[in-house]
Structure formats: C-alpha cells, structure tokens
Design a protein around this motif. Structure first.
Motif, mmCIF file in Angstrom:
data_model
loop_
_atom_site.group_PDB
_atom_site.id
_atom_site.type_symbol
_atom_site.label_atom_id
_atom_site.label_comp_id
_atom_site.label_asym_id
_atom_site.label_seq_id
_atom_site.Cartn_x
_atom_site.Cartn_y
_atom_site.Cartn_z
ATOM 1 N N LYS A 1 -11.220 -49.197 -41.681
ATOM 2 C CA LYS A 1 -11.718 -48.857 -43.092
ATOM 3 C C LYS A 1 -13.419 -48.655 -43.286
ATOM 4 C CE LYS A 1 -10.448 -51.967 -46.673
ATOM 5 N NZ LYS A 1 -9.661 -52.827 -47.337
ATOM 6 N N PRO A 2 -13.442 -48.306 -43.946
ATOM 7 C CA PRO A 2 -15.310 -47.989 -44.363
ATOM 8 C C PRO A 2 -16.196 -48.918 -44.496
ATOM 9 C CG PRO A 2 -13.959 -46.601 -46.024
ATOM 10 C CD PRO A 2 -13.250 -47.426 -45.110
ATOM 11 N N LYS A 3 -17.531 -50.215 -43.499
ATOM 12 C CA LYS A 3 -17.587 -50.610 -44.095
ATOM 13 C C LYS A 3 -19.186 -51.058 -42.671
ATOM 14 C CE LYS A 3 -15.244 -53.176 -40.050
ATOM 15 N NZ LYS A 3 -14.085 -54.369 -39.560
ATOM 16 N N ARG A 4 -19.593 -51.670 -42.981
ATOM 17 C CA ARG A 4 -20.764 -51.432 -41.917
ATOM 18 C C ARG A 4 -20.585 -52.864 -40.970
ATOM 19 N NH1 ARG A 4 -27.317 -51.800 -43.305
ATOM 20 N NH2 ARG A 4 -27.412 -51.459 -40.428
ATOM 21 N N PRO A 5 -20.230 -52.380 -39.576
ATOM 22 C CA PRO A 5 -20.199 -53.458 -38.501
ATOM 23 C C PRO A 5 -21.411 -54.209 -38.383
ATOM 24 C CG PRO A 5 -19.596 -50.772 -37.669
ATOM 25 C CD PRO A 5 -20.374 -51.434 -38.961
ATOM 26 N N SER A 6 -20.860 -55.512 -37.849
ATOM 27 C CA SER A 6 -22.215 -55.991 -37.895
ATOM 28 C C SER A 6 -22.413 -56.298 -36.061
ATOM 29 C CB SER A 6 -21.797 -58.036 -38.518
ATOM 30 O OG SER A 6 -20.879 -58.359 -37.668
ATOM 31 N N LYS A 7 -21.819 -56.199 -35.306
ATOM 32 C CA LYS A 7 -22.050 -56.092 -34.229
ATOM 33 C C LYS A 7 -20.755 -55.364 -33.353
ATOM 34 C CE LYS A 7 -23.041 -61.092 -33.399
ATOM 35 N NZ LYS A 7 -21.956 -62.297 -32.382
ATOM 36 N N CYS A 8 -21.826 -54.928 -32.174
ATOM 37 C CA CYS A 8 -21.173 -54.068 -31.514
ATOM 38 C C CYS A 8 -19.899 -54.586 -30.204
ATOM 39 C CB CYS A 8 -21.864 -53.313 -30.918
ATOM 40 S SG CYS A 8 -21.417 -52.191 -28.771
ATOM 41 N N PRO A 9 -18.250 -54.375 -30.428
ATOM 42 C CA PRO A 9 -17.370 -54.877 -29.842
ATOM 43 C C PRO A 9 -17.636 -54.396 -28.617
ATOM 44 C CG PRO A 9 -16.773 -52.984 -30.461
ATOM 45 C CD PRO A 9 -18.140 -53.068 -31.010
ATOM 46 N N CYS B 1 -20.831 -54.539 -25.751
ATOM 47 C CA CYS B 1 -22.579 -55.503 -25.554
ATOM 48 C C CYS B 1 -22.842 -56.081 -26.368
ATOM 49 C CB CYS B 1 -23.150 -54.074 -25.877
ATOM 50 S SG CYS B 1 -24.198 -53.606 -26.949
ATOM 51 N N LYS B 2 -22.181 -56.613 -27.410
ATOM 52 C CA LYS B 2 -21.992 -57.770 -28.938
ATOM 53 C C LYS B 2 -23.639 -57.681 -29.086
ATOM 54 C CE LYS B 2 -18.606 -59.427 -27.739
ATOM 55 N NZ LYS B 2 -17.598 -59.058 -28.600
ATOM 56 N N SER B 3 -24.424 -56.171 -29.778
ATOM 57 C CA SER B 3 -26.015 -55.959 -29.887
ATOM 58 C C SER B 3 -25.783 -55.871 -31.591
ATOM 59 C CB SER B 3 -26.235 -54.613 -29.168
ATOM 60 O OG SER B 3 -27.353 -54.302 -30.184
ATOM 61 N N GLU B 4 -26.624 -56.022 -32.156
ATOM 62 C CA GLU B 4 -26.011 -56.221 -33.624
ATOM 63 C C GLU B 4 -27.575 -55.274 -33.830
ATOM 64 O OE1 GLU B 4 -27.674 -59.327 -34.973
ATOM 65 O OE2 GLU B 4 -26.448 -60.881 -34.216
ATOM 66 N N ARG B 5 -28.085 -53.952 -32.749
ATOM 67 C CA ARG B 5 -28.283 -52.926 -33.281
ATOM 68 C C ARG B 5 -27.337 -51.767 -33.591
ATOM 69 N NH1 ARG B 5 -32.076 -51.275 -29.296
ATOM 70 N NH2 ARG B 5 -32.628 -49.186 -30.552
ATOM 71 N N CYS C 1 -23.330 -47.882 -31.382
ATOM 72 C CA CYS C 1 -24.963 -49.174 -30.647
ATOM 73 C C CYS C 1 -25.770 -48.357 -30.592
ATOM 74 C CB CYS C 1 -23.645 -49.879 -29.920
ATOM 75 S SG CYS C 1 -24.850 -50.992 -29.182
ATOM 76 N N GLU C 2 -27.042 -49.341 -30.844
ATOM 77 C CA GLU C 2 -27.974 -48.633 -30.506
ATOM 78 C C GLU C 2 -28.241 -49.223 -29.524
ATOM 79 O OE1 GLU C 2 -30.637 -46.999 -33.384
ATOM 80 O OE2 GLU C 2 -29.036 -46.574 -34.668
ATOM 81 N N SER C 3 -28.450 -49.796 -28.940
ATOM 82 C CA SER C 3 -28.280 -50.473 -27.496
ATOM 83 C C SER C 3 -27.732 -49.830 -26.447
ATOM 84 C CB SER C 3 -27.771 -51.836 -27.444
ATOM 85 O OG SER C 3 -28.343 -52.692 -28.111
ATOM 86 N N CYS C 4 -26.477 -49.883 -26.782
ATOM 87 C CA CYS C 4 -25.560 -49.097 -25.086
ATOM 88 C C CYS C 4 -24.981 -47.581 -25.859
ATOM 89 C CB CYS C 4 -24.006 -50.174 -24.903
ATOM 90 S SG CYS C 4 -22.974 -50.350 -26.543
ATOM 91 N N GLY C 5 -24.649 -47.308 -27.375
ATOM 92 C CA GLY C 5 -24.648 -45.895 -27.730
ATOM 93 C C GLY C 5 -22.998 -45.875 -28.104
ATOM 94 N N TYR C 6 -22.248 -46.904 -27.642
ATOM 95 C CA TYR C 6 -20.524 -47.138 -28.370
ATOM 96 C C TYR C 6 -20.543 -46.575 -29.737
ATOM 97 C CZ TYR C 6 -15.708 -48.725 -28.552
ATOM 98 O OH TYR C 6 -14.742 -49.205 -28.612
ATOM 99 N N GLU C 7 -19.683 -45.227 -29.778
ATOM 100 C CA GLU C 7 -19.193 -45.412 -31.113
ATOM 101 C C GLU C 7 -18.061 -46.280 -31.563
ATOM 102 O OE1 GLU C 7 -16.975 -41.478 -31.939
ATOM 103 O OE2 GLU C 7 -18.899 -40.887 -32.122
ATOM 104 N N ILE C 8 -18.326 -46.552 -32.677
ATOM 105 C CA ILE C 8 -17.390 -47.730 -33.501
ATOM 106 C C ILE C 8 -16.144 -47.217 -34.081
ATOM 107 C CG2 ILE C 8 -17.037 -50.354 -34.665
ATOM 108 C CD1 ILE C 8 -20.212 -50.858 -33.592
#
Length: 104
Positions: free
Chosen positions: A76-84, A86-90, A65-72
């Motif tokens: 399976k390999p995919k591109r997450p849509s939101k940070c679990p 802070c809910k940021s989409e960055r 997450c580019e907002s809070c730094g959380y490593e998701i």
C-alpha cells in the motif's frame, strides 16, 4: 467543474494526471492543501483500487534506501521508516503519477 466543488480525491487525481513529473505525498499535500501525509497515501490507495474500473493507472515510483540503494516494494502507498535490508532510516519518499490506460 470549479475546483472548489471537487473532493480531495478528485483534486489529487487531477493533479497527478496533469503533472509532468512524479510527486511525493508531501508535494501533493502542499499543492492540494491536505494537512496529513497519511491522508494523501490513503487517497492514492483508493485511486489505485478505482483504477481497475476506470480509464487511468496509478504509477508508483517506489522509495529507495539512500544508504544501500535497495528499492522497497510497497503493498500500500506509505512512507517506510527503515530499509528492510540495512535498517537505515535514510529512505526516499515514494512518488506518484496518474496516466490514462494505454498512454505511452
């Protein structure tokens, strides 16, 4: 074997094995001619399943997450849509490399 006779999955395997740095699905799409990002993720998933019986390992650099730094963490390999968290989409894209088992 000439590249035109390789499957898409074999081209992705060779690309990620020879790359000096991790690549995102979009970069892999551009370099291999794959048209859909989801298709790249599916091939990487199957390469990772096959790696259990082969002489390579798929290295996944997880998205952050580019907002809070959380490593998701991904199942399976995919591109997450939101940070679990802070809910940021960055969210940065996950990146991938393939190396031989036992390589440093």
């Amino acid at each position: 074997m000439p590249e035109e006779f390789l499957t898409t999955r074999e081209r992705i395997l060779l690309l990620l094995r020879s790359s000096d740095f991790p690549l995102s699905a979009k970069e892999i799409m551009h370099l291999t001619g794959v048209r859909k990002e989801q298709e790249v993720y599916e091939h990487i998933y199957h390469l990772s399943l096959s790696s259990k019986h082969k002489n390579y390992v798929v290295i996944v650099y997880p998205p952050k997450c580019e907002s809070c730094g959380y490593e998701i963490v991904l199942d399976k390999p995919k591109r997450p849509s939101k940070c679990p968290r802070c809910k940021s989409e960055r969210i940065s894209q996950p990146k991938f490399l393939i190396r031989g088992k036992g390589d440093e």
